[in-house]
Write a protein that holds these residues in place. Structure first.
Motif, PDB file in Angstrom:
ATOM      1  N   TYR A 102       0.826  -1.207   0.000  1.00  0.00           N
ATOM      2  CA  TYR A 102       0.000   0.000   0.000  1.00  0.00           C
ATOM      3  C   TYR A 102       0.866   1.265   0.000  1.00  0.00           C
ATOM      4  O   TYR A 102       0.537   2.252  -0.668  1.00  0.00           O
ATOM      5  N   VAL A 103       1.965   1.244   0.740  1.00  0.00           N
ATOM      6  CA  VAL A 103       2.861   2.405   0.776  1.00  0.00           C
ATOM      7  C   VAL A 103       3.441   2.679  -0.610  1.00  0.00           C
ATOM      8  O   VAL A 103       3.477   3.829  -1.069  1.00  0.00           O
ATOM      9  N   LEU A 104       3.907   1.639  -1.296  1.00  0.00           N
ATOM     10  CA  LEU A 104       4.478   1.820  -2.624  1.00  0.00           C
ATOM     11  C   LEU A 104       3.424   2.347  -3.605  1.00  0.00           C
ATOM     12  O   LEU A 104       3.708   3.212  -4.447  1.00  0.00           O
ATOM     13  N   TRP A 105       2.204   1.832  -3.506  1.00  0.00           N
ATOM     14  CA  TRP A 105       1.116   2.325  -4.371  1.00  0.00           C
ATOM     15  C   TRP A 105       0.829   3.791  -4.075  1.00  0.00           C
ATOM     16  O   TRP A 105       0.666   4.614  -4.992  1.00  0.00           O
ATOM     17  N   SER A 106       0.782   4.141  -2.803  1.00  0.00           N
ATOM     18  CA  SER A 106       0.490   5.520  -2.410  1.00  0.00           C
ATOM     19  C   SER A 106       1.580   6.468  -2.876  1.00  0.00           C
ATOM     20  O   SER A 106       1.300   7.575  -3.362  1.00  0.00           O
ATOM     21  N   GLN A 107       2.830   6.048  -2.727  1.00  0.00           N
ATOM     22  CA  GLN A 107       3.930   6.901  -3.178  1.00  0.00           C
ATOM     23  C   GLN A 107       3.901   7.083  -4.696  1.00  0.00           C
ATOM     24  O   GLN A 107       4.226   8.160  -5.197  1.00  0.00           O
ATOM     25  N   ALA A 108       3.514   6.040  -5.412  1.00  0.00           N
ATOM     26  CA  ALA A 108       3.402   6.152  -6.867  1.00  0.00           C
ATOM     27  C   ALA A 108       2.307   7.141  -7.268  1.00  0.00           C
ATOM     28  O   ALA A 108       2.387   7.781  -8.328  1.00  0.00           O
ATOM     29  N   GLN A 109       1.292   7.269  -6.392  1.00  0.00           N
ATOM     30  CA  GLN A 109       0.215   8.229  -6.644  1.00  0.00           C
ATOM     31  C   GLN A 109       0.554   9.621  -6.135  1.00  0.00           C
ATOM     32  O   GLN A 109      -0.250  10.553  -6.279  1.00  0.00           O
ATOM     33  N   GLY A 110       1.724   9.770  -5.526  1.00  0.00           N
ATOM     34  CA  GLY A 110       2.124  11.068  -4.997  1.00  0.00           C
ATOM     35  C   GLY A 110       1.486  11.417  -3.664  1.00  0.00           C
ATOM     36  O   GLY A 110       1.466  12.591  -3.278  1.00  0.00           O
ATOM     37  N   LEU A 111       0.969  10.425  -2.952  1.00  0.00           N
ATOM     38  CA  LEU A 111       0.304  10.678  -1.677  1.00  0.00           C
ATOM     39  C   LEU A 111       1.333  10.757  -0.545  1.00  0.00           C
ATOM     40  O   LEU A 111       2.324  10.019  -0.543  1.00  0.00           O
ATOM     41  N   PRO A 112       1.115  11.626   0.434  1.00  0.00           N
ATOM     42  CA  PRO A 112       2.087  11.798   1.523  1.00  0.00           C
ATOM     43  C   PRO A 112       1.951  10.723   2.594  1.00  0.00           C
ATOM     44  O   PRO A 112       0.970   9.954   2.610  1.00  0.00           O
ATOM     45  N   ALA A 113       2.929  10.689   3.497  1.00  0.00           N
ATOM     46  CA  ALA A 113       2.903   9.710   4.587  1.00  0.00           C
ATOM     47  C   ALA A 113       1.690   9.890   5.480  1.00  0.00           C
ATOM     48  O   ALA A 113       1.169   8.918   6.034  1.00  0.00           O
ATOM     49  N   SER A 114       1.207  11.111   5.616  1.00  0.00           N
ATOM     50  CA  SER A 114       0.025  11.348   6.453  1.00  0.00           C
ATOM     51  C   SER A 114      -1.215  10.668   5.889  1.00  0.00           C
ATOM     52  O   SER A 114      -2.208  10.480   6.600  1.00  0.00           O
ATOM     53  N   HIS A 115      -1.144  10.259   4.622  1.00  0.00           N
ATOM     54  CA  HIS A 115      -2.251   9.501   4.036  1.00  0.00           C
ATOM     55  C   HIS A 115      -2.085   8.000   4.232  1.00  0.00           C
ATOM     56  O   HIS A 115      -3.032   7.317   4.637  1.00  0.00           O
ATOM     57  N   PHE A 116      -0.873   7.471   3.937  1.00  0.00           N
ATOM     58  CA  PHE A 116      -0.745   6.008   3.954  1.00  0.00           C
ATOM     59  C   PHE A 116      -0.425   5.432   5.328  1.00  0.00           C
ATOM     60  O   PHE A 116      -0.720   4.264   5.585  1.00  0.00           O
ATOM     61  N   VAL A 117       0.154   6.196   6.245  1.00  0.00           N
ATOM     62  CA  VAL A 117       0.438   5.660   7.576  1.00  0.00           C
ATOM     63  C   VAL A 117      -0.844   5.250   8.311  1.00  0.00           C
ATOM     64  O   VAL A 117      -0.892   4.165   8.910  1.00  0.00           O
ATOM     65  N   PRO A 118      -1.919   6.080   8.311  1.00  0.00           N
ATOM     66  CA  PRO A 118      -3.156   5.632   8.975  1.00  0.00           C
ATOM     67  C   PRO A 118      -3.687   4.312   8.426  1.00  0.00           C
ATOM     68  O   PRO A 118      -4.181   3.463   9.182  1.00  0.00           O
ATOM     69  N   VAL A 119      -3.583   4.124   7.115  1.00  0.00           N
ATOM     70  CA  VAL A 119      -4.088   2.878   6.524  1.00  0.00           C
ATOM     71  C   VAL A 119      -3.266   1.683   7.000  1.00  0.00           C
ATOM     72  O   VAL A 119      -3.808   0.606   7.271  1.00  0.00           O
ATOM     73  N   THR A 120      -1.956   1.863   7.137  1.00  0.00           N
ATOM     74  CA  THR A 120      -1.127   0.749   7.628  1.00  0.00           C
ATOM     75  C   THR A 120      -1.506   0.373   9.065  1.00  0.00           C
ATOM     76  O   THR A 120      -1.429  -0.802   9.432  1.00  0.00           O
ATOM     77  N   MET A 121      -1.913   1.357   9.864  1.00  0.00           N
ATOM     78  CA  MET A 121      -2.345   1.047  11.232  1.00  0.00           C
ATOM     79  C   MET A 121      -3.645   0.224  11.211  1.00  0.00           C
ATOM     80  O   MET A 121      -3.814  -0.721  11.995  1.00  0.00           O
ATOM     81  N   LEU A 122      -4.561   0.576  10.314  1.00  0.00           N
ATOM     82  CA  LEU A 122      -5.822  -0.165  10.216  1.00  0.00           C
ATOM     83  C   LEU A 122      -5.586  -1.577   9.689  1.00  0.00           C
ATOM     84  O   LEU A 122      -6.223  -2.538  10.155  1.00  0.00           O
ATOM     85  N   ILE A 123      -4.680  -1.730   8.718  1.00  0.00           N
ATOM     86  CA  ILE A 123      -4.345  -3.065   8.207  1.00  0.00           C
ATOM     87  C   ILE A 123      -3.781  -3.933   9.332  1.00  0.00           C
ATOM     88  O   ILE A 123      -4.175  -5.093   9.513  1.00  0.00           O
ATOM     89  N   THR A 124      -2.871  -3.364  10.118  1.00  0.00           N
ATOM     90  CA  THR A 124      -2.250  -4.115  11.213  1.00  0.00           C
ATOM     91  C   THR A 124      -3.274  -4.523  12.258  1.00  0.00           C
ATOM     92  O   THR A 124      -3.271  -5.669  12.730  1.00  0.00           O
ATOM     93  N   ALA A 125      -4.161  -3.600  12.622  1.00  0.00           N
ATOM     94  CA  ALA A 125      -5.178  -3.907  13.623  1.00  0.00           C
ATOM     95  C   ALA A 125      -6.133  -4.985  13.133  1.00  0.00           C
ATOM     96  O   ALA A 125      -6.495  -5.905  13.883  1.00  0.00           O
ATOM     97  N   ALA A 126      -6.548  -4.887  11.877  1.00  0.00           N
ATOM     98  CA  ALA A 126      -7.489  -5.868  11.332  1.00  0.00           C
ATOM     99  C   ALA A 126      -6.873  -7.264  11.284  1.00  0.00           C
ATOM    100  O   ALA A 126      -7.522  -8.256  11.634  1.00  0.00           O
ATOM    101  N   LEU A 127      -5.619  -7.352  10.850  1.00  0.00           N
ATOM    102  CA  LEU A 127      -4.959  -8.657  10.782  1.00  0.00           C
ATOM    103  C   LEU A 127      -4.766  -9.243  12.173  1.00  0.00           C
ATOM    104  O   LEU A 127      -4.961 -10.451  12.385  1.00  0.00           O
ATOM    105  N   TYR A 128      -4.401  -8.407  13.132  1.00  0.00           N
ATOM    106  CA  TYR A 128      -4.235  -8.842  14.520  1.00  0.00           C
ATOM    107  C   TYR A 128      -5.541  -9.453  15.035  1.00  0.00           C
ATOM    108  O   TYR A 128      -5.575 -10.576  15.556  1.00  0.00           O
ATOM    109  N   GLY A 129      -6.625  -8.717  14.896  1.00  0.00           N
ATOM    110  CA  GLY A 129      -7.910  -9.195  15.413  1.00  0.00           C
ATOM    111  C   GLY A 129      -8.402 -10.454  14.729  1.00  0.00           C
ATOM    112  O   GLY A 129      -8.892 -11.381  15.387  1.00  0.00           O
ATOM    113  N   ALA A 130      -8.253 -10.517  13.400  1.00  0.00           N
ATOM    114  CA  ALA A 130      -8.748 -11.679  12.661  1.00  0.00           C
ATOM    115  C   ALA A 130      -7.962 -12.939  13.015  1.00  0.00           C
ATOM    116  O   ALA A 130      -8.555 -14.010  13.252  1.00  0.00           O
TER     117      ALA A 130
END
Length: 432
Positions: free
Chosen positions: A176-204
């Motif tokens: 997701y980070v590589l995709w976001s960087q390719a789209q020119g999105l900043p870290a403030s956009h992709f870091v929150p998504v990585t936290m949600l991915i981590t939480a979801a995988l942990y819980g599942a």
């Protein structure tokens, strides 16, 4: 699960239970890999703290506060769980709390100023505290599942699954980070998504543990539980009768302090000293997890064959080599060698330490004594990174001297390992 025989398990234990137990390591490893090591740590210092000189100190301070909380409360929680045969019940509660805290970290990049720093620190303290509770409680199930002769194999399976979980979480986040960087999105956009991915995988993944792992302990009548401080003193007083277990605690404080440096500061060292960019750092941590998984699996079988103490001693020698290589190399290729050896040593040393704790702990006080083990590992997590930070500051920012000084912790662990007699310690535990 066909890789180890039924004879490695306690009577009546099914291999599906071991799989369920190992899946908790799979579940929670994404938290340490993504939040503590590879993504949020670097974002906290560079993004939320805006690269301020106090940023690294604030990060290590938040972690240290969480470790101090766990040190002072986990023995009491473990004793309570032992008395009521409630390890699984408490494990569910702390897992939900850690998953919620991890998901809430997604809010921090949307804020600014001191409030963002304070909120990020608070959520790291909360999530890391409950993560640590879960790590201790799941470790207390190990002696109920495996025999003394099979504990290394089963512990290795758990750590190995853990690193696979860490790789999956980091791999999804990296994509997701590589995709976001390719789209020119900043870290403030992709870091929150990585936290949600981590939480979801942990819980599942943790739901698999809750479905397959039963609570085998029975309620005990050993008196009422006490306050955390009194319980901690009483548990230490009881543990002093187990000489080899106490030597192991001292050894753990030393070598896990060095391991904590690798976990919490590897990405910072790679970027600031060697010159890695963030995407290269994530790939580095991913490969380190592969090596760690291989180390945990392989050394799990080796330690049952050659002995837990010898196996741990070998990994500590490898850690010393890692510190020497990392302090001396100046190229990315050279640092890759250090990281690969560190991965192999990390999985095997953590697996061996947990297995040794399971062998030396009295069977009726597993959660309580694993609480002491957690006390030791969290004390190490304060001593190691803070020492690194203090040496870096005292030497004008020279992290090479700091990483070289970390080798002293592994030498200390090796020296404290020498007096341990596993057979004597096991006999003392069984007499209890």
């Amino acid at each position: 699960m066909a890789l180890f025989p039924q004879s490695a398990l306690q009577p009546g234990v099914r291999k599906r239970e071991v799989f369920g137990w190992a899946m908790y390591d799979f579940a929670n490893s994404g938290y340490t890999t993504v939040v503590i090591t590879a993504v949020f740590a670097a974002y906290f210092v560079g993004g939320i703290a805006k690269g301020a000189p106090w940023g690294a100190f604030a990060w290590t301070a938040a972690l240290s506060i969480s470790y101090a909380i766990v040190m002072l409360t986990m023995p009491a929680i473990g004793a309570w769980a032992d008395l009521r045969a409630a390890k699984k019940r408490v494990l569910v509660i702390v897992t939900v709390a850690c998953v919620a805290g991890t998901a809430a970290l997604a809010l921090t990049p949307r804020l600014a100023g001191p409030f963002a720093v304070a909120l990020a620190m608070a959520l790291v303290i909360v999530s890391n505290t409950f993560y640590s509770y879960g790590e201790s409680l799941t470790g207390a199930f190990l002696p109920e599942l495996a025999t003394a002769d099979g504990m290394g194999k089963v512990s290795g399976w758990g750590w190995g699954f853990g690193y696979l979980g860490g790789m999956l979480a980091l791999g999804l986040c990296l994509a997701y980070v590589l995709w976001s960087q390719a789209q020119g999105l900043p870290a403030s956009h992709f870091v929150p998504v990585t936290m949600l991915i981590t939480a979801a995988l942990y819980g599942a993944a943790a739901c698999v543990t809750f479905a397959l792992l039963p609570e085998r302990a029975l309620p005990q009548q050993r008196g009422a539980e006490q306050g955390a401080w009194q319980q901690l003193r009483d548990t230490f007083r009881e543990a002093r009768a187990y000489r080899d277990f106490m030597w192991l605690l001292g050894c753990t404080v030393c070598y896990q302090g060095g391991v904590a440096v690798a976990i919490t500061l590897a990405a910072i060292y790679a970027e600031q000293v060697i010159g890695f960019v963030p995407s290269e750092t994530m790939v580095l941590i991913f490969v380190l997890n592969i090596a760690a998984a291989l180390g945990a699996f392989g050394f799990g079988y080796l330690q049952d064959r050659i002995g837990h103490r010898r196996s741990l001693a070998g990994t500590l020698v490898a850690w010393i080599a890692v510190c020497l290589i990392a302090a001396s190399v100046s190229t990315k290729g050279g640092f890759w060698w250090a990281a690969t050896i560190a991965g192999l040593a990390m999985g095997s040393s953590q697996s061996a330490g947990r297995a040794m704790t399971g062998i030396l702990a009295p069977p009726r006080q597993l959660a309580e004594f694993f609480g002491l083990w957690t006390f030791a590992t969290r004390l190490a997590s304060i001593v190691g990174p803070l020492s690194y930070g203090a040496i870096t500051w005292a030497t004008g920012g020279n992290q090479r001297i700091a990483i070289l000084s970390t080798a002293v912790l592994f030498v200390g662990g090796l020296l404290l390992l020498l007096p341990i007699d596993m057979r004597r310690g096991r006999e003392a535990a069984l007499r209890a």
